[in-house]
Design a protein around this motif. Structure first.
Motif, PDB file in Angstrom:
ATOM      1  N   MET A 108       0.670  -1.312  -0.055  1.00 16.71           N
ATOM      2  CA  MET A 108       0.052  -0.106   0.074  1.00 16.71           C
ATOM      3  C   MET A 108       0.953   1.288   0.027  1.00 16.71           C
ATOM      4  N   ALA A 109       2.075   1.350   0.498  1.00 14.93           N
ATOM      5  CA  ALA A 109       3.001   2.455   0.724  1.00 14.93           C
ATOM      6  C   ALA A 109       3.273   2.924  -0.714  1.00 14.93           C
ATOM      7  N   ASN A 110       3.628   1.928  -1.775  1.00 16.61           N
ATOM      8  CA  ASN A 110       3.867   2.203  -3.237  1.00 16.61           C
ATOM      9  C   ASN A 110       5.285   3.080  -3.376  1.00 16.61           C
ATOM     10  N   GLY A 111       6.245   2.826  -2.705  1.00 16.04           N
ATOM     11  CA  GLY A 111       7.315   3.459  -3.023  1.00 16.04           C
ATOM     12  C   GLY A 111       8.205   2.885  -4.448  1.00 16.04           C
ATOM     13  N   PRO A 112       9.226   3.403  -4.776  1.00 14.60           N
ATOM     14  CA  PRO A 112       9.867   3.020  -5.968  1.00 14.60           C
ATOM     15  C   PRO A 112      10.156   1.592  -5.893  1.00 14.60           C
ATOM     16  N   ASP A 113      10.285   1.020  -4.924  1.00 15.63           N
ATOM     17  CA  ASP A 113      10.823  -0.239  -4.828  1.00 15.63           C
ATOM     18  C   ASP A 113       9.617  -1.216  -4.541  1.00 15.63           C
ATOM     19  N   ARG A 114       8.353  -0.875  -4.810  1.00 15.35           N
ATOM     20  CA  ARG A 114       7.259  -1.856  -4.864  1.00 15.35           C
ATOM     21  C   ARG A 114       7.210  -3.108  -5.410  1.00 15.35           C
ATOM     22  N   CYS A 115       7.915  -3.295  -6.594  1.00 17.82           N
ATOM     23  CA  CYS A 115       8.193  -4.323  -7.051  1.00 17.82           C
ATOM     24  C   CYS A 115       9.031  -5.331  -6.504  1.00 17.82           C
ATOM     25  N   PHE A 116      10.013  -4.919  -5.728  1.00 20.96           N
ATOM     26  CA  PHE A 116      10.814  -5.511  -5.046  1.00 20.96           C
ATOM     27  C   PHE A 116      10.065  -6.494  -4.012  1.00 20.96           C
ATOM     28  N   HIS A 117       9.399  -5.616  -3.275  1.00 27.02           N
ATOM     29  CA  HIS A 117       8.620  -6.274  -1.972  1.00 27.02           C
ATOM     30  C   HIS A 117       7.620  -7.354  -2.494  1.00 27.02           C
ATOM     31  N   CYS A 118       6.811  -7.073  -3.530  1.00 28.69           N
ATOM     32  CA  CYS A 118       5.949  -7.975  -4.110  1.00 28.69           C
ATOM     33  C   CYS A 118       6.607  -9.280  -4.744  1.00 28.69           C
ATOM     34  N   LYS A 119       7.641  -9.130  -5.569  1.00 29.44           N
ATOM     35  CA  LYS A 119       8.420 -10.373  -6.069  1.00 29.44           C
ATOM     36  C   LYS A 119       9.308 -11.123  -4.804  1.00 29.44           C
ATOM     37  N   ASP A 120       9.797 -10.343  -3.805  1.00 27.37           N
ATOM     38  CA  ASP A 120      10.109 -11.081  -2.775  1.00 27.37           C
ATOM     39  C   ASP A 120       9.261 -12.031  -1.997  1.00 27.37           C
ATOM     40  N   GLU A 121       8.106 -11.430  -1.883  1.00 31.03           N
ATOM     41  CA  GLU A 121       6.877 -12.308  -1.381  1.00 31.03           C
ATOM     42  C   GLU A 121       6.629 -13.537  -2.221  1.00 31.03           C
ATOM     43  N   VAL A 130      18.323  -5.118 -18.992  1.00 30.79           N
ATOM     44  CA  VAL A 130      19.063  -3.776 -19.071  1.00 30.79           C
ATOM     45  C   VAL A 130      18.423  -2.587 -18.348  1.00 30.79           C
ATOM     46  N   ARG A 131      17.246  -2.774 -18.165  1.00 34.94           N
ATOM     47  CA  ARG A 131      16.429  -1.635 -17.481  1.00 34.94           C
ATOM     48  C   ARG A 131      16.901  -1.488 -16.160  1.00 34.94           C
ATOM     49  N   PRO A 132      17.129  -0.130 -15.607  1.00 31.00           N
ATOM     50  CA  PRO A 132      17.536  -0.123 -14.178  1.00 31.00           C
ATOM     51  C   PRO A 132      16.429   0.131 -13.187  1.00 31.00           C
ATOM     52  N   ASP A 133      15.226   0.079 -13.779  1.00 31.37           N
ATOM     53  CA  ASP A 133      13.884   0.583 -12.890  1.00 31.37           C
ATOM     54  C   ASP A 133      13.333  -0.621 -12.505  1.00 31.37           C
ATOM     55  N   ARG A 134      13.916  -1.948 -12.331  1.00 30.47           N
ATOM     56  CA  ARG A 134      13.284  -3.126 -12.141  1.00 30.47           C
ATOM     57  C   ARG A 134      13.556  -3.562 -10.912  1.00 30.47           C
ATOM     58  N   PRO A 135      13.270  -3.153  -9.753  1.00 32.07           N
ATOM     59  CA  PRO A 135      13.684  -3.721  -8.482  1.00 32.07           C
ATOM     60  C   PRO A 135      13.215  -5.217  -8.315  1.00 32.07           C
ATOM     61  N   GLY A 136      11.984  -5.505  -9.175  1.00 31.77           N
ATOM     62  CA  GLY A 136      11.700  -7.127  -8.940  1.00 31.77           C
ATOM     63  C   GLY A 136      12.907  -7.976  -9.093  1.00 31.77           C
ATOM     64  N   ALA A 137      13.691  -7.531 -10.001  1.00 30.17           N
ATOM     65  CA  ALA A 137      14.923  -8.390 -10.543  1.00 30.17           C
ATOM     66  C   ALA A 137      15.964  -8.666  -9.316  1.00 30.17           C
ATOM     67  N   ARG A 138      15.997  -7.491  -8.228  1.00 32.80           N
ATOM     68  CA  ARG A 138      16.760  -7.592  -7.224  1.00 32.80           C
ATOM     69  C   ARG A 138      16.369  -8.759  -6.384  1.00 32.80           C
ATOM     70  N   ALA A 139      14.954  -8.988  -6.310  1.00 35.55           N
ATOM     71  CA  ALA A 139      14.172  -9.938  -5.598  1.00 35.55           C
ATOM     72  C   ALA A 139      14.747 -11.444  -6.119  1.00 35.55           C
ATOM     73  N   ALA A 140      14.673 -11.388  -7.324  1.00 43.05           N
ATOM     74  CA  ALA A 140      15.015 -12.545  -8.279  1.00 43.05           C
ATOM     75  C   ALA A 140      16.298 -13.190  -7.858  1.00 43.05           C
ATOM     76  N   THR A 141      17.173 -12.035  -7.655  1.00 42.85           N
ATOM     77  CA  THR A 141      18.730 -12.435  -7.412  1.00 42.85           C
ATOM     78  C   THR A 141      18.827 -12.907  -6.001  1.00 42.85           C
TER      79      THR A 141
END
Length: 145
Positions: free
Chosen positions: A1-14, A42-53
């Motif tokens: 719900m907070a919806n920060g720029p790292d929202r995709c990280f939290h979703c993919k991490d879960e 190659v896109r820098p704006d994909r925080p979900g990729a960090r969760a995958a790593t």
């Protein structure tokens, strides 16, 4: 719900945490993979990729250097129904960062996109900006003036 720029990280991490704890052992999996392609990588704006790593999730399409266009070409060659399926990013991506994501906003976006598709547009995004919505359509699908 907070919806920060790292929202995709939290979703993919879960998501990857649940897959690891609920499915890997149950299904006897030796690896988990997801659909990141070379264009995504190659896109820098994909925080979900960090969760995958962090979860050691494999990226076979990106590792094979397959772009989104090439993935679609392979899918067509195998006559897969999904070959021309439009991208379907998370509905939360339609809500600007730092504006709360709510079920009502997500439902409004989903309904608006369904209405636009019902008009014959194959790929669209409806961005939620409070009392205003921004509709994004493919240029190729717009009528000539």
């Amino acid at each position: 719900m907070a919806n920060g720029p790292d929202r995709c990280f939290h979703c993919k991490d879960e998501l990857f945490t649940r897959i690891s704890t609920e499915l890997v052992g149950k299904l006897g999996l030796t690896a988990v993979a997801y659909g990141e392609n070379a264009d995504d990588a190659v896109r820098p704006d994909r925080p979900g990729a960090r969760a995958a790593t962090e979860h050691a999730v494999l990226r076979p399409l990106a590792d094979a250097a397959l772009t989104k266009v090439e993935v679609r070409q392979v899918a067509r060659a195998f006559e897969l129904r999904c070959a021309d399926k439009p991208a379907a990013p998370c509905l939360a991506s339609r809500i600007p960062h730092f504006q709360e994501v709510t079920p009502a906003k997500l439902a409004a976006v989903e309904a608006a996109e369904a209405a636009v598709r019902a008009l014959g547009f194959t790929d669209c995004r409806v961005r939620h900006h409070g009392e205003v919505a921004r509709v994004e359509l493919l240029v190729d699908e717009l009528p000539e003036p």
